[in-house]
Motif scaffolding. Structure first.
Motif, PDB file in Angstrom:
ATOM      1  N   ILE A   5      17.395  46.018 -51.595  1.00  0.00           N
ATOM      2  CA  ILE A   5      16.430  44.947 -50.878  1.00  0.00           C
ATOM      3  C   ILE A   5      16.743  45.097 -49.354  1.00  0.00           C
ATOM      4  O   ILE A   5      17.734  45.206 -48.821  1.00  0.00           O
ATOM      5  CB  ILE A   5      16.943  43.838 -51.325  1.00  0.00           C
ATOM      6  CG1 ILE A   5      16.715  43.633 -53.217  1.00  0.00           C
ATOM      7  CG2 ILE A   5      15.957  42.700 -50.875  1.00  0.00           C
ATOM      8  CD1 ILE A   5      17.282  42.029 -53.590  1.00  0.00           C
ATOM      9  N   HIS A   6      15.364  45.294 -48.650  1.00  0.00           N
ATOM     10  CA  HIS A   6      15.401  45.579 -47.290  1.00  0.00           C
ATOM     11  C   HIS A   6      14.531  44.333 -46.810  1.00  0.00           C
ATOM     12  O   HIS A   6      13.483  44.164 -47.365  1.00  0.00           O
ATOM     13  CB  HIS A   6      14.745  46.861 -46.943  1.00  0.00           C
ATOM     14  CG  HIS A   6      15.307  48.061 -47.613  1.00  0.00           C
ATOM     15  ND1 HIS A   6      16.554  48.513 -47.361  1.00  0.00           N
ATOM     16  CD2 HIS A   6      14.744  48.722 -48.710  1.00  0.00           C
ATOM     17  CE1 HIS A   6      16.872  49.728 -48.028  1.00  0.00           C
ATOM     18  NE2 HIS A   6      15.998  49.744 -49.041  1.00  0.00           N
ATOM     19  N   ALA A   7      15.028  43.712 -45.765  1.00  0.00           N
ATOM     20  CA  ALA A   7      14.150  42.720 -45.108  1.00  0.00           C
ATOM     21  C   ALA A   7      13.796  43.218 -43.766  1.00  0.00           C
ATOM     22  O   ALA A   7      14.747  43.616 -43.082  1.00  0.00           O
ATOM     23  CB  ALA A   7      15.239  41.347 -44.833  1.00  0.00           C
ATOM     24  N   VAL A   8      12.496  43.380 -43.818  1.00  0.00           N
ATOM     25  CA  VAL A   8      12.067  44.380 -42.337  1.00  0.00           C
ATOM     26  C   VAL A   8      11.823  43.016 -41.285  1.00  0.00           C
ATOM     27  O   VAL A   8      11.043  42.166 -41.306  1.00  0.00           O
ATOM     28  CB  VAL A   8      10.813  44.977 -42.626  1.00  0.00           C
ATOM     29  CG1 VAL A   8      10.441  45.555 -41.525  1.00  0.00           C
ATOM     30  CG2 VAL A   8      11.161  45.919 -43.680  1.00  0.00           C
ATOM     31  N   VAL A  35      15.171  53.530 -63.724  1.00  0.00           N
ATOM     32  CA  VAL A  35      16.308  54.117 -62.963  1.00  0.00           C
ATOM     33  C   VAL A  35      17.001  53.461 -61.745  1.00  0.00           C
ATOM     34  O   VAL A  35      17.869  53.308 -61.814  1.00  0.00           O
ATOM     35  CB  VAL A  35      15.856  55.713 -62.259  1.00  0.00           C
ATOM     36  CG1 VAL A  35      17.138  56.181 -61.812  1.00  0.00           C
ATOM     37  CG2 VAL A  35      15.356  56.510 -63.580  1.00  0.00           C
ATOM     38  N   SER A  36      15.956  53.154 -60.847  1.00  0.00           N
ATOM     39  CA  SER A  36      16.321  52.421 -59.694  1.00  0.00           C
ATOM     40  C   SER A  36      15.072  51.810 -59.018  1.00  0.00           C
ATOM     41  O   SER A  36      13.833  52.069 -59.114  1.00  0.00           O
ATOM     42  CB  SER A  36      17.023  53.198 -58.386  1.00  0.00           C
ATOM     43  OG  SER A  36      15.983  54.229 -58.337  1.00  0.00           O
ATOM     44  N   GLY A  37      15.161  50.803 -57.997  1.00  0.00           N
ATOM     45  CA  GLY A  37      14.103  50.207 -57.530  1.00  0.00           C
ATOM     46  C   GLY A  37      14.529  49.788 -56.022  1.00  0.00           C
ATOM     47  O   GLY A  37      15.691  49.858 -55.494  1.00  0.00           O
ATOM     48  N   GLU A  38      13.573  49.614 -55.217  1.00  0.00           N
ATOM     49  CA  GLU A  38      13.673  49.103 -53.938  1.00  0.00           C
ATOM     50  C   GLU A  38      12.659  48.249 -53.574  1.00  0.00           C
ATOM     51  O   GLU A  38      11.603  48.204 -53.985  1.00  0.00           O
ATOM     52  CB  GLU A  38      13.261  50.503 -52.993  1.00  0.00           C
ATOM     53  CG  GLU A  38      14.336  51.371 -52.453  1.00  0.00           C
ATOM     54  CD  GLU A  38      13.722  52.359 -51.271  1.00  0.00           C
ATOM     55  OE1 GLU A  38      14.438  52.157 -50.360  1.00  0.00           O
ATOM     56  OE2 GLU A  38      12.974  53.039 -51.630  1.00  0.00           O
ATOM     57  N   VAL A  39      13.123  47.067 -52.773  1.00  0.00           N
ATOM     58  CA  VAL A  39      12.294  45.831 -52.355  1.00  0.00           C
ATOM     59  C   VAL A  39      12.438  45.882 -50.953  1.00  0.00           C
ATOM     60  O   VAL A  39      13.167  45.885 -50.082  1.00  0.00           O
ATOM     61  CB  VAL A  39      12.804  44.674 -53.073  1.00  0.00           C
ATOM     62  CG1 VAL A  39      12.100  43.142 -52.654  1.00  0.00           C
ATOM     63  CG2 VAL A  39      13.027  44.573 -54.554  1.00  0.00           C
ATOM     64  N   PHE A  40      10.997  45.650 -50.421  1.00  0.00           N
ATOM     65  CA  PHE A  40      10.821  45.291 -48.929  1.00  0.00           C
ATOM     66  C   PHE A  40      10.360  44.086 -48.740  1.00  0.00           C
ATOM     67  O   PHE A  40       9.291  43.890 -49.443  1.00  0.00           O
ATOM     68  CB  PHE A  40       9.954  46.455 -48.401  1.00  0.00           C
ATOM     69  CG  PHE A  40      10.383  47.883 -48.404  1.00  0.00           C
ATOM     70  CD1 PHE A  40      11.533  48.426 -47.452  1.00  0.00           C
ATOM     71  CD2 PHE A  40      10.209  48.752 -49.523  1.00  0.00           C
ATOM     72  CE1 PHE A  40      11.839  49.673 -47.659  1.00  0.00           C
ATOM     73  CE2 PHE A  40      10.854  50.195 -49.444  1.00  0.00           C
ATOM     74  CZ  PHE A  40      11.769  50.491 -48.727  1.00  0.00           C
ATOM     75  N   LEU A  41      10.790  43.290 -47.963  1.00  0.00           N
ATOM     76  CA  LEU A  41      10.180  41.862 -47.535  1.00  0.00           C
ATOM     77  C   LEU A  41       9.790  42.095 -46.193  1.00  0.00           C
ATOM     78  O   LEU A  41      10.591  42.399 -45.446  1.00  0.00           O
ATOM     79  CB  LEU A  41      11.636  41.050 -47.764  1.00  0.00           C
ATOM     80  CG  LEU A  41      12.336  41.041 -48.879  1.00  0.00           C
ATOM     81  CD1 LEU A  41      13.399  39.947 -49.000  1.00  0.00           C
ATOM     82  CD2 LEU A  41      11.241  40.489 -50.108  1.00  0.00           C
ATOM     83  N   ARG A  42       8.621  41.585 -46.172  1.00  0.00           N
ATOM     84  CA  ARG A  42       8.056  41.623 -44.639  1.00  0.00           C
ATOM     85  C   ARG A  42       7.336  40.298 -44.320  1.00  0.00           C
ATOM     86  O   ARG A  42       6.900  39.689 -45.312  1.00  0.00           O
ATOM     87  CB  ARG A  42       6.898  42.732 -44.724  1.00  0.00           C
ATOM     88  CG  ARG A  42       7.350  44.205 -44.913  1.00  0.00           C
ATOM     89  CD  ARG A  42       6.160  45.128 -44.920  1.00  0.00           C
ATOM     90  NE  ARG A  42       6.660  46.396 -45.489  1.00  0.00           N
ATOM     91  CZ  ARG A  42       7.405  47.619 -45.017  1.00  0.00           C
ATOM     92  NH1 ARG A  42       7.863  47.213 -43.486  1.00  0.00           N
ATOM     93  NH2 ARG A  42       7.578  48.443 -45.443  1.00  0.00           N
TER      94      ARG A  42
END
Length: 123
Positions: A5-8, A35-42
């Motif tokens: 999880i990425h908070a931009v 398999v995997s996941g990515e979350v971007f919070l903007r």
């Protein structure tokens, strides 16, 4: 599922991160091969110090495919719920396609088609 999880350009609190992690972990019930996941919070409008909307982007990796969903709403929680609805539908469709391809009826039809080709070659 491995989830990043990425908070931009802001710092997300732990309760929000836990909420998103718990929600996305439920996707394993719909498709067990994630398999995997990515979350971007903007934050939309963060440059002007007046945040208009919150954006959640999710990218899931499954064998042979990558799913991407982007939703925005007034809060991260409601945007995450909207992302979940779309991802559920996409994952169910992927699983259904995978099962259709490997179903016995399709395998038998391919086998019958191969037999016809061999018979016409012999003539």
């Amino acid at each position: 599922m491995r989830l990043q999880i990425h908070a931009v350009r802001f710092t997300a609190d732990q309760s929000l991160l836990d909420f998103i992690q718990a929600k996305l972990d439920k996707l394993d019930t719909f498709y067990d091969r994630i398999v995997s996941g990515e979350v971007f919070l903007r934050l939309e409008g963060a440059d002007s110090n007046k945040v208009k909307e919150k954006i959640v982007e999710v990218r899931l990796l499954i064998p042979g495919k990558e799913l991407f969903v982007k939703e925005h709403d007034k809060s991260f929680e409601s945007a995450t719920d909207r992302v979940m609805d779309v991802l559920k539908d996409k994952l169910v469709r992927c699983k259904q396609k995978r099962n259709d391809i490997s179903s016995p009826a399709i395998t038998q039809a391919k086998f019958m088609q191969e037999e016809e080709v061999v018979e016409t070659d012999e003539l």
